[in-house]
Motif scaffolding. Structure first.
Motif, PDB file in Angstrom:
ATOM      1  N   LYS A  54       0.415  -1.743   0.243  1.00  0.00           N
ATOM      2  CA  LYS A  54       0.286  -0.150   0.209  1.00  0.00           C
ATOM      3  C   LYS A  54       0.716   1.066   0.131  1.00  0.00           C
ATOM      4  O   LYS A  54       0.497   2.024  -0.245  1.00  0.00           O
ATOM      5  CB  LYS A  54      -1.301   0.202   1.311  1.00  0.00           C
ATOM      6  N   LYS A  80     -11.864  -4.577  -0.614  1.00  0.00           N
ATOM      7  CA  LYS A  80     -11.251  -3.355   0.475  1.00  0.00           C
ATOM      8  C   LYS A  80     -10.229  -2.912  -0.607  1.00  0.00           C
ATOM      9  O   LYS A  80      -9.922  -1.806  -0.542  1.00  0.00           O
ATOM     10  CB  LYS A  80     -10.795  -3.082   2.004  1.00  0.00           C
ATOM     11  N   THR A  81      -9.068  -3.898  -0.843  1.00  0.00           N
ATOM     12  CA  THR A  81      -8.089  -2.885  -1.265  1.00  0.00           C
ATOM     13  C   THR A  81      -8.731  -2.736  -2.518  1.00  0.00           C
ATOM     14  O   THR A  81      -7.610  -2.108  -3.431  1.00  0.00           O
ATOM     15  CB  THR A  81      -7.335  -4.642  -2.296  1.00  0.00           C
ATOM     16  N   HIS A 120      -8.849   0.751  -2.328  1.00  0.00           N
ATOM     17  CA  HIS A 120      -8.250   1.481  -2.354  1.00  0.00           C
ATOM     18  C   HIS A 120      -7.586   1.486  -3.354  1.00  0.00           C
ATOM     19  O   HIS A 120      -6.992   3.264  -3.421  1.00  0.00           O
ATOM     20  CB  HIS A 120      -7.503   0.861  -1.219  1.00  0.00           C
ATOM     21  N   TYR A 167      -7.203   5.594  -5.150  1.00  0.00           N
ATOM     22  CA  TYR A 167      -5.852   6.515  -5.200  1.00  0.00           C
ATOM     23  C   TYR A 167      -5.762   7.105  -6.870  1.00  0.00           C
ATOM     24  O   TYR A 167      -4.134   7.847  -7.325  1.00  0.00           O
ATOM     25  CB  TYR A 167      -4.560   4.831  -5.097  1.00  0.00           C
TER      26      TYR A 167
END
Length: 382
Positions: free
Chosen positions: A121, A157-158, A161, A165
Motif C-alpha cells: 500500500k 477493500k483493496t 483503496h 488512489y
C-alpha cells in the motif's frame, strides 16, 4: 493500464497474415510482455489454480537471481512484466524486484487475490496496473471458491483503496462452469460498475495444476461458453474497442490489436525456478532464463511450435482463421497435446461467410494483457 511501446531487438519469425485479407503483416512484431510466477507460495487454495499454489514447491529464485533476470529483461527491451502465479507479495523481496523493474523502465502489472494489500500500500507508485481476483459477486461463494473465509471482503477493500488512489484497477474473474450463467455474470458486472474499476477482465478456466482435480466441477463446455459470450456481447455495448479473445471476435465481431493468441509470439512466462514457458497455463519449458539467453529460449522448438500454428479440424475452412489462428494456444495444447487448435471451446459454425466486422486496429497504448494472453476486457470506468 496503458504503456509506452518499446522495441525488442530480436525479430521473431512467425506466420504472417495475408495482405489480401487487408490485415497488416505481423512478421516484424517486436513488442514483448513477460509474465512472472515469482513464487508458488500463496495464502489461499483456490479451486481453479493452474499453478497449484499454496506451499513452496522445490527451488525458487533467490533475490540476486531475480535481479539478474530483471537485467536480462531490460537488455531484451521487454516492455512490461505481469506478476501472478502464487501471491507474489508474500515474498519479502517482492518490492525490491518491482523497484528494479521500475528503475529499468519496465512497467509492472500485478494480479493479486487482494488479501496482501498492506504489503504494497505504501509503494503503489511502482505499479502500472493492478488486477484483483473476484470470481463471484456473493461473498460466501467467492470465499468457498478461494478456500478462505473473509477473502471477498479483503479483496473489495483493496479494490476500493486502489480506485481511490487512482491506480488502473481491474476486477479479474476466472470464467468457469459455476459462474458462466447470466445471473452470476450480471452480478459480477454490477459489482465492477459499483466499485468503478477501469476494467472487468476475464480469463477462462484451464485444466492444469490444482484445477485438474476440479475439472468436473469447473470445466467450461461450448454450451456454457456460449452463454457467457452472449452476455459479454450485450455487456460490452459500444465500449469494447479491441478484443483479445480471438474466438469471441470470430463469432461476435470486433477489432483487435494482434492476431491469434499472444502466447509464445509476443509473450512468455517465467516460472518460479526460472524456466520459461510460452503460455501462462503451461509448464513445458523452452529453457531456463538463468542458463540461456532469452533470445535462444524464444527460438526454441517449443516456442516455434507455439507461434507457427497450422490449421487443423474445423479451423481449416474457417473464414476467421487469418486473425483467430486457432484461438487459445495453451488450451489447444492442454486438450490435444499440440498448439494447432481448434480452441476446444469454439462453437463457431465455420461454414458461415467471413465476418466483415472483424478488423485489426493497431494502437500505441494497448492494455498489458492484450499482448499477453487470450483475455476479455469489459470497460467499466465511469
Amino acid at each position: 493500464m496503458h504503456f509506452a511501446i518499446k522495441t525488442f531487438e530480436v525479430v521473431i519469425t512467425m506466420q504472417t497474415e495475408k495482405k489480401d485479407e487487408g490485415i497488416e503483416t505481423q512478421e516484424n512484431q517486436k513488442n514483448l510482455i513477460a509474465g512472472w510466477s515469482l513464487t508458488s507460495l500463496c495464502n489461499l487454495s483456490c479451486m481453479h489454480c493452474y499453478n497449484d499454489s499454496g506451499k513452496k514447491k522445490g527451488y525458487e529464485l533467490s533475490t540476486d537471481e531475480a535481479l539478474q533476470i530483471v537485467k536480462k529483461l531490460s537488455d531484451s527491451n521487454v516492455q512490461a512484466v505481469n506478476f501472478g502465479g502464487g501471491e507474489c507479495a508474500i515474498r519479502p523481496d517482492f518490492l525490491t524486484i518491482c523497484e528494479a523493474l521500475a528503475e529499468n523502465k519496465i512497467e509492472v502489472s500485478y494480479t493479486t487475490n487482494g488479501t496482501t494489500f498492506d504489503r504494497i500500500k505504501n509503494h503503489l507508485n511502482l505499479f502500472h496496473d493492478i488486477g484483483v481476483s473476484i470470481d463471484f459477486s456473493d461473498a460466501k461463494i467467492h470465499d468457498f471458491f478461494r478456500g478462505n473465509e473473509g477473502t471477498f471482503e479483503k479483496a473489495i477493500k483493496t479494490i476500493d483503496h486502489l480506485v481511490e488512489y487512482g491506480m488502473d484497477t481491474e476486477i479479474v474473474t476466472c470464467l468457469n462452469r459455476q459462474n458462466a450463467s447470466e445471473k452470476e455474470l450480471s452480478g459480477l458486472f454490477e459489482l465492477a460498475k459499483n466499485h468503478n474499476v477501469d476494467f472487468w477482465r476475464l480469463n477462462k478456466y484451464r485444466a492444469n495444476g490444482r484445477a485438474v482435480k476440479n475439472t468436473d466441477f469447473l470445466a467450461l463446455t461450448q454450451k456454457t461458453n456460449k452463454v457467457a459470450y452472449d452476455f459479454f456481447d450485450k455487456a460490452r455495448g459500444d465500449k469494447l474497442s479491441r478484443i483479445a479473445d480471438p474466438v469471441f471476435r470470430s463469432i461476435y465481431g470486433g477489432s483487435y490489436q494482434l492476431p491469434g493468441d499472444p502466447s509464445g509470439k509476443y509473450s512468455f512466462r517465467i516460472q518460479a525456478n526460472g524456466e520459461v514457458t510460452p503460455s501462462v497455463f503451461l509448464h513445458e519449458s523452452g529453457g531456463n532464463i538463468l542458463e540461456k539467453p532469452l533470445e535462444l529460449i524464444l527460438d526454441s522448438e517449443l516456442f516455434k511450435k507455439a507461434r507457427n500454428r497450422t490449421a487443423q479440424g474445423k479451423c481449416i475452412p474457417c473464414k476467421e482463421y487469418y486473425h483467430c489462428q486457432g484461438g487459445d494456444a495453451g488450451a489447444s495444447y492442454l486438450a490435444y497435446g499440440h498448439f494447432n487448435g481448434p480452441d476446444p471451446l469454439c462453437y463457431k459454425n465455420t461454414s458461415l461467410p467471413k465476418n466483415d466486422s472483424v478488423k485489426q486496429v493497431v494502437v500505441k497504448d494497448p492494455n498489458v494483457h492484450e499482448l499477453y494472453l487470450c483475455t476479455m476486457y469489459i470497460p467499466i470506468k465511469k
